[in-house]
Structure formats: C-alpha cells, structure tokens
Design a protein around this motif. Structure first.
Motif, PDB file in Angstrom:
ATOM      1  N   ALA A   1       0.847  -1.190   0.000  1.00 52.21           N
ATOM      2  CA  ALA A   1       0.000   0.000   0.000  1.00 52.21           C
ATOM      3  C   ALA A   1       0.883   1.241   0.000  1.00 52.21           C
ATOM      4  CB  ALA A   1      -0.916  -0.002   1.219  1.00 52.21           C
ATOM      5  N   LYS A   2       0.482   2.249  -0.803  1.00 56.39           N
ATOM      6  CA  LYS A   2       1.296   3.456  -0.889  1.00 56.39           C
ATOM      7  C   LYS A   2       0.475   4.606  -1.423  1.00 56.39           C
ATOM      8  CE  LYS A   2       4.575   2.077  -3.548  1.00 56.39           C
ATOM      9  NZ  LYS A   2       5.820   2.172  -4.334  1.00 56.39           N
ATOM     10  N   TYR A   3       1.077   5.791  -1.342  1.00 50.40           N
ATOM     11  CA  TYR A   3       0.550   6.911  -2.103  1.00 50.40           C
ATOM     12  C   TYR A   3       1.725   7.641  -2.740  1.00 50.40           C
ATOM     13  CZ  TYR A   3       1.857  10.375   1.495  1.00 50.40           C
ATOM     14  OH  TYR A   3       2.551  11.172   2.370  1.00 50.40           O
ATOM     15  N   TRP A   4       1.404   8.359  -3.806  1.00 54.68           N
ATOM     16  CA  TRP A   4       2.387   9.169  -4.492  1.00 54.68           C
ATOM     17  C   TRP A   4       2.006  10.644  -4.342  1.00 54.68           C
ATOM     18  CZ3 TRP A   4       0.309   4.696  -6.501  1.00 54.68           C
ATOM     19  CH2 TRP A   4       1.188   3.673  -6.915  1.00 54.68           C
ATOM     20  N   LYS A   5       2.979  11.476  -4.019  1.00 56.59           N
ATOM     21  CA  LYS A   5       2.783  12.923  -4.045  1.00 56.59           C
ATOM     22  C   LYS A   5       3.682  13.485  -5.125  1.00 56.59           C
ATOM     23  CE  LYS A   5       3.196  17.248  -1.426  1.00 56.59           C
ATOM     24  NZ  LYS A   5       3.598  17.890  -0.143  1.00 56.59           N
ATOM     25  N   ASN A   6       3.066  14.032  -6.147  1.00 53.89           N
ATOM     26  CA  ASN A   6       3.827  14.549  -7.292  1.00 53.89           C
ATOM     27  C   ASN A   6       4.786  13.490  -7.837  1.00 53.89           C
ATOM     28  OD1 ASN A   6       2.490  17.020  -6.964  1.00 53.89           O
ATOM     29  ND2 ASN A   6       4.042  17.741  -5.527  1.00 53.89           N
ATOM     30  N   LYS A   7       4.277  12.266  -7.903  1.00 54.04           N
ATOM     31  CA  LYS A   7       4.953  11.101  -8.489  1.00 54.04           C
ATOM     32  C   LYS A   7       6.054  10.510  -7.610  1.00 54.04           C
ATOM     33  CE  LYS A   7       5.617  12.971 -12.673  1.00 54.04           C
ATOM     34  NZ  LYS A   7       5.857  13.068 -14.144  1.00 54.04           N
TER      35      LYS A   7
ATOM     36  N   GLY B   1       7.225  -6.818   3.099  1.00 52.52           N
ATOM     37  CA  GLY B   1       6.859  -8.201   3.381  1.00 52.52           C
ATOM     38  C   GLY B   1       5.454  -8.376   3.899  1.00 52.52           C
ATOM     39  N   GLN B   2       4.727  -7.275   4.054  1.00 55.70           N
ATOM     40  CA  GLN B   2       3.347  -7.334   4.543  1.00 55.70           C
ATOM     41  C   GLN B   2       2.418  -6.841   3.438  1.00 55.70           C
ATOM     42  OE1 GLN B   2       1.586  -4.193   7.178  1.00 55.70           O
ATOM     43  NE2 GLN B   2       1.579  -5.835   8.689  1.00 55.70           N
ATOM     44  N   GLU B   3       1.581  -7.711   2.936  1.00 56.90           N
ATOM     45  CA  GLU B   3       0.707  -7.364   1.826  1.00 56.90           C
ATOM     46  C   GLU B   3      -0.267  -6.264   2.232  1.00 56.90           C
ATOM     47  OE1 GLU B   3      -2.555  -9.504  -1.134  1.00 56.90           O
ATOM     48  OE2 GLU B   3      -1.346 -10.698   0.249  1.00 56.90           O
ATOM     49  N   GLY B   4      -0.425  -5.266   1.369  1.00 58.74           N
ATOM     50  CA  GLY B   4      -1.356  -4.191   1.648  1.00 58.74           C
ATOM     51  C   GLY B   4      -1.821  -3.527   0.373  1.00 58.74           C
ATOM     52  N   GLN B   5      -2.956  -2.866   0.444  1.00 59.50           N
ATOM     53  CA  GLN B   5      -3.479  -2.115  -0.691  1.00 59.50           C
ATOM     54  C   GLN B   5      -4.138  -0.850  -0.183  1.00 59.50           C
ATOM     55  OE1 GLN B   5      -5.861  -4.279  -3.515  1.00 59.50           O
ATOM     56  NE2 GLN B   5      -4.590  -6.116  -3.396  1.00 59.50           N
ATOM     57  N   ALA B   6      -3.901   0.249  -0.888  1.00 60.75           N
ATOM     58  CA  ALA B   6      -4.547   1.528  -0.566  1.00 60.75           C
ATOM     59  C   ALA B   6      -5.617   1.800  -1.604  1.00 60.75           C
ATOM     60  CB  ALA B   6      -3.527   2.650  -0.545  1.00 60.75           C
ATOM     61  N   SER B   7      -6.759   2.322  -1.159  1.00 61.68           N
ATOM     62  CA  SER B   7      -7.900   2.461  -2.060  1.00 61.68           C
ATOM     63  C   SER B   7      -8.480   3.864  -2.100  1.00 61.68           C
ATOM     64  CB  SER B   7      -9.002   1.479  -1.642  1.00 61.68           C
ATOM     65  OG  SER B   7      -9.296   1.639  -0.266  1.00 61.68           O
TER      66      SER B   7
ATOM     67  N   GLY C   1      -7.451   1.721   3.339  1.00 62.40           N
ATOM     68  CA  GLY C   1      -7.032   0.484   2.694  1.00 62.40           C
ATOM     69  C   GLY C   1      -7.079  -0.700   3.639  1.00 62.40           C
ATOM     70  N   LYS C   2      -6.217  -1.652   3.353  1.00 58.55           N
ATOM     71  CA  LYS C   2      -6.161  -2.871   4.164  1.00 58.55           C
ATOM     72  C   LYS C   2      -4.732  -3.384   4.188  1.00 58.55           C
ATOM     73  CE  LYS C   2      -7.107  -5.967   0.260  1.00 58.55           C
ATOM     74  NZ  LYS C   2      -8.060  -6.921  -0.349  1.00 58.55           N
TER      75      LYS C   2
ATOM     76  N   LYS D   1      -6.867  -6.616   7.925  1.00 53.48           N
ATOM     77  CA  LYS D   1      -7.443  -5.549   8.731  1.00 53.48           C
ATOM     78  C   LYS D   1      -7.807  -4.374   7.833  1.00 53.48           C
ATOM     79  CE  LYS D   1      -5.274  -6.076  13.298  1.00 53.48           C
ATOM     80  NZ  LYS D   1      -4.421  -5.400  14.309  1.00 53.48           N
ATOM     81  N   ALA D   2      -9.017  -3.845   8.007  1.00 57.10           N
ATOM     82  CA  ALA D   2      -9.347  -2.559   7.424  1.00 57.10           C
ATOM     83  C   ALA D   2      -8.647  -1.489   8.252  1.00 57.10           C
ATOM     84  CB  ALA D   2     -10.849  -2.345   7.429  1.00 57.10           C
ATOM     85  N   ALA D   3      -8.116  -0.458   7.558  1.00 57.21           N
ATOM     86  CA  ALA D   3      -7.315   0.532   8.268  1.00 57.21           C
ATOM     87  C   ALA D   3      -7.294   1.836   7.492  1.00 57.21           C
ATOM     88  CB  ALA D   3      -5.890   0.014   8.454  1.00 57.21           C
ATOM     89  N   TYR D   4      -6.778   2.871   8.152  1.00 52.63           N
ATOM     90  CA  TYR D   4      -6.393   4.074   7.425  1.00 52.63           C
ATOM     91  C   TYR D   4      -5.081   4.581   7.997  1.00 52.63           C
ATOM     92  CZ  TYR D   4      -7.984   7.315  11.122  1.00 52.63           C
ATOM     93  OH  TYR D   4      -8.142   8.008  12.296  1.00 52.63           O
ATOM     94  N   TRP D   5      -4.364   5.294   7.145  1.00 53.83           N
ATOM     95  CA  TRP D   5      -3.091   5.876   7.528  1.00 53.83           C
ATOM     96  C   TRP D   5      -3.213   7.398   7.513  1.00 53.83           C
ATOM     97  CZ3 TRP D   5      -3.606   1.656   4.389  1.00 53.83           C
ATOM     98  CH2 TRP D   5      -2.894   0.500   4.713  1.00 53.83           C
ATOM     99  N   LYS D   6      -2.697   8.053   8.546  1.00 53.33           N
ATOM    100  CA  LYS D   6      -2.586   9.507   8.563  1.00 53.33           C
ATOM    101  C   LYS D   6      -1.102   9.844   8.591  1.00 53.33           C
ATOM    102  CE  LYS D   6      -3.586  13.722  11.217  1.00 53.33           C
ATOM    103  NZ  LYS D   6      -4.170  14.285  12.462  1.00 53.33           N
ATOM    104  N   ASN D   7      -0.640  10.434   7.510  1.00 54.06           N
ATOM    105  CA  ASN D   7       0.778  10.775   7.387  1.00 54.06           C
ATOM    106  C   ASN D   7       1.665   9.555   7.644  1.00 54.06           C
ATOM    107  OD1 ASN D   7      -0.030  13.455   6.929  1.00 54.06           O
ATOM    108  ND2 ASN D   7       0.010  13.910   9.114  1.00 54.06           N
ATOM    109  N   GLY D   8       1.197   8.414   7.165  1.00 56.69           N
ATOM    110  CA  GLY D   8       1.983   7.190   7.246  1.00 56.69           C
ATOM    111  C   GLY D   8       1.784   6.372   8.492  1.00 56.69           C
ATOM    112  N   VAL D   9       1.073   6.909   9.486  1.00 51.66           N
ATOM    113  CA  VAL D   9       0.835   6.188  10.750  1.00 51.66           C
ATOM    114  C   VAL D   9      -0.510   5.484  10.664  1.00 51.66           C
ATOM    115  CG1 VAL D   9       0.573   6.395  13.250  1.00 51.66           C
ATOM    116  CG2 VAL D   9       2.220   7.854  12.024  1.00 51.66           C
ATOM    117  N   VAL D  10      -0.505   4.167  10.905  1.00 55.65           N
ATOM    118  CA  VAL D  10      -1.709   3.366  10.685  1.00 55.65           C
ATOM    119  C   VAL D  10      -2.649   3.416  11.883  1.00 55.65           C
ATOM    120  CG1 VAL D  10      -0.736   1.200  11.578  1.00 55.65           C
ATOM    121  CG2 VAL D  10      -2.536   1.142   9.810  1.00 55.65           C
TER     122      VAL D  10
END
Length: 344
Positions: free
Chosen positions: A93-99, A108-114, A127-128, A137-146
């Motif tokens: 799971a990730k996000y891109w800011k200006n690429k 090593g931990q599978e994740g996806q951001a939606s 994401g999860k 686990k359903a989750a959200y990240w704020k500034n990278g903190v889950v």
C-alpha cells in the motif's frame, strides 16, 4: 446474478470519486483540468500505475512490478494518488505525491490503498493490510501512521475515506463468518449499513451538510442491487431484475449523484450509468461492456471514469455528460479508477 466488486472509488475536495473523499464544492470555472487515476498494462504484460491530466499520461510506477492507482486528489499544484505496487512478492500500500512514492504497509506485509483525502498538510489513506492467517485488517493511515478499524479476526477492507473537521469517515466492509457486512467508521467507531444476512459492500463515501452518503452494492433476492445509504437508510437505485452496483457518490447542493453499472440482459454486457436523485442516465451504448469507477461534478457537468471494451480490450476513458474521451495509449488493457476536477 452476482457481479464482482470493481477496483475502488472516492470523492475528493472540489470533485472526484473513486475511493477518496470530501464534499464537492461547485464553482464557475474559467479553466478546467481533468485528472484521472488508473492503470495501463505495458508491452511486458505488467500493470503500470498512472494518472492522466487532460489526456496525457504520467507514469507512477516503473513497469517492472505490478501496480495500480486507485484514487486521486489535487490540492493547489500537488497531485496525490493512492494505490499499490508489488515489491516482487506482495503488493505494498502506498501513495504518491507529485509522483514520489510513500510506502504505507511495511515490507513483506501485503497491503493495498484504495482512497485518499488531503486536509492541510495531512494525508489520509484508506485500505487494508494482511495479518497472519491470511486475515486482512481494514485501516487508514494519517501521514503514514496506521489506525486499525478492525481487529483482524475477520477479513475486512476499507475502500473510501473523507475528513470533515476533526472527524474521519471510512467506508468498507467486514466478513461476519457468513457474508460481507457494509459499514462505515466515524473516528474508528463502526456504523453498520447492512444487517449481515446478505452480501453488501460500500464503495464510496461523502459527507455533505452533516449528512453521510455511501454508495455500494447489496444482494436482494439473489440479485446485486445498486444502493445509496443516507445516514444509514438504504435506497435501491436499480430495479433488482438485472444485476447492478453502485460505485461512487457525489453531492452538489441538494443533488445526489451515484455512478455505477447495470447488466443489460444481453451476453456479458454491462451498461455504464449514473443516477441523479434516483433517475438513471446511461453513458455507454450497451453494445459492449463498460464500467464506471469514479464520478465528479463541476457546475452542470458530470464526469465519469472507468473503461469500455473496444475490440475486446478494456480501454480507459472518461465521459463528460456522456461524451467520451479515450485515455489509453495502446492496445493493452487499461482503466480509469478515480477522477478529480480542478477549476482555476
């Protein structure tokens, strides 16, 4: 007839849908920029995460490992995109800011951001991520903190996020041992949308004027039905005869728009469409299958993104008031997953 859940949707500040959020502020634009997040398969057969701005594409991943962009929001001159990219073994799971990429789930931990929402300097992503025993686990990240929304005892996912003031709203589902239960979380407190006796999945969430709108799908009488929940009360948008699903929601003043698909009754062809205050408008011809994953509203214009099968190939595109613009660059599969309109 049941249909699979498509890759994710959201509403972002100004206007967007995929799985991000915010209420849509309608303006009188002098210029309009159309941003679409999605993916396109390259010549090596690898899905490349990208976004398109007014047509031209911007790659987010290298094309070496599988990646997808699932949600987009633009703040000032900054372009934020949520998604995931494989590390060669698992999707991360990730996000891109200006690429520039920022990983959210650990190596090593599978994740996806939606879904993604940006407020000031804070970046929120839904994401999860996978726990031992193949539970998510359903989750959200704020500034990278889950922040966990579920405890991992049952499979769960979070598809969309919006932030209003200090309140964080996330839409998703949790398996109850029998079926998927649609719900949203407000500041991690779960609020069920379905009763747990039939399959139900929400795909998008918007908060406007204090009201909480969620779009998704629920099985009724064995048929998948496009649904809109307003403050927890459900309205069916499709007739329950042909399979359908709600993918995204946008609110403009007193008007509520839900984008989705409905089976045509012919072969395997689905119609891309949206409902405005419950009234349907078809945006594809019904000759070949088309899918909608995102919606945005600007003034009197309705924008949708998704894909349509052209000569047997899934082709990324967006519609403006039913007028189509193709986005893909070749003859490989592609799709738009989220759309954001920025007015200047």
């Amino acid at each position: 007839m049941k249909i699979s859940i498509l890759t994710i949707c959201i509403i972002a500040v100004l206007s967007s849908c995929s799985r991000d959020s915010g209420s849509n502020n309608i303006t009188n634009p002098t210029t309009t920029d159309v941003y679409v997040a999605g993916y396109e398969v390259n010549g090596a057969g690898v899905s490349v995460a990208k976004y398109w701005k007014n047509g031209p594409a911007h790659n987010l991943s290298s094309g070496i490992n599988t990646a997808q962009a699932t949600s987009i929001v633009v703040v000032d001159t900054n372009v934020y995109v949520a998604g995931y990219e494989s590390d060669g073994t698992f999707p991360v799971a990730k996000y891109w800011k200006n690429k520039v990429s920022h990983n959210l789930s650990v190596a090593g931990q599978e994740g996806q951001a939606s879904g993604i929402a940006v407020v000031g300097n804070d970046v929120y992503v839904s994401g999860k991520y996978r726990m031992p025993g193949n539970k998510y686990k359903a989750a959200y990240w704020k500034n990278g903190v889950v922040t966990d929304l579920t405890n991992g005892s049952n499979f769960a996912d979070a598809f969309a996020i919006t932030v209003v003031g200090s309140d964080v709203y996330v839409a998703g589902y949790e398996f109850n041992g029998t079926t998927y239960v649609a719900k949203y979380w407000k500041n991690t407190i779960p609020i069920p949308l379905s009763n747990g006796t039939q399959y139900a999945v929400p795909n998008s969430i918007v908060v406007s004027g204090g009201d909480v709108y969620v779009a998704g799908t629920e099985t009724i009488g064995g048929v998948n039905v496009a649904r809109l929940w307003k403050n927890g009360f459900a309205t069916s948008l499709s007739n329950g005869i042909q399979a359908a699903q709600g993918q995204c929601v946008a609110v403009s003043g007193s008007d509520v728009y839900v984008a989705g698909i409905e089976y045509t009754g012919t072969g395997s062809i689905y119609m891309a469409k949206y409902w405005k205050n419950g009234l349907p408008t078809n945006v594809s011809s019904g000759i070949q299958s088309a899918f909608v994953n995102g919606i945005a509203v600007s003034g009197n214009d309705v924008y949708l993104t998704g894909s349509e099968n052209i000569a047997g190939v899934s082709t990324a595109r967006y519609w403006k008031n039913t007028t189509t613009t193709n986005l893909n660059e070749g003859n490989t599969g592609s799709s738009g997953t989220s759309i954001f309109i920025k007015t200047n």
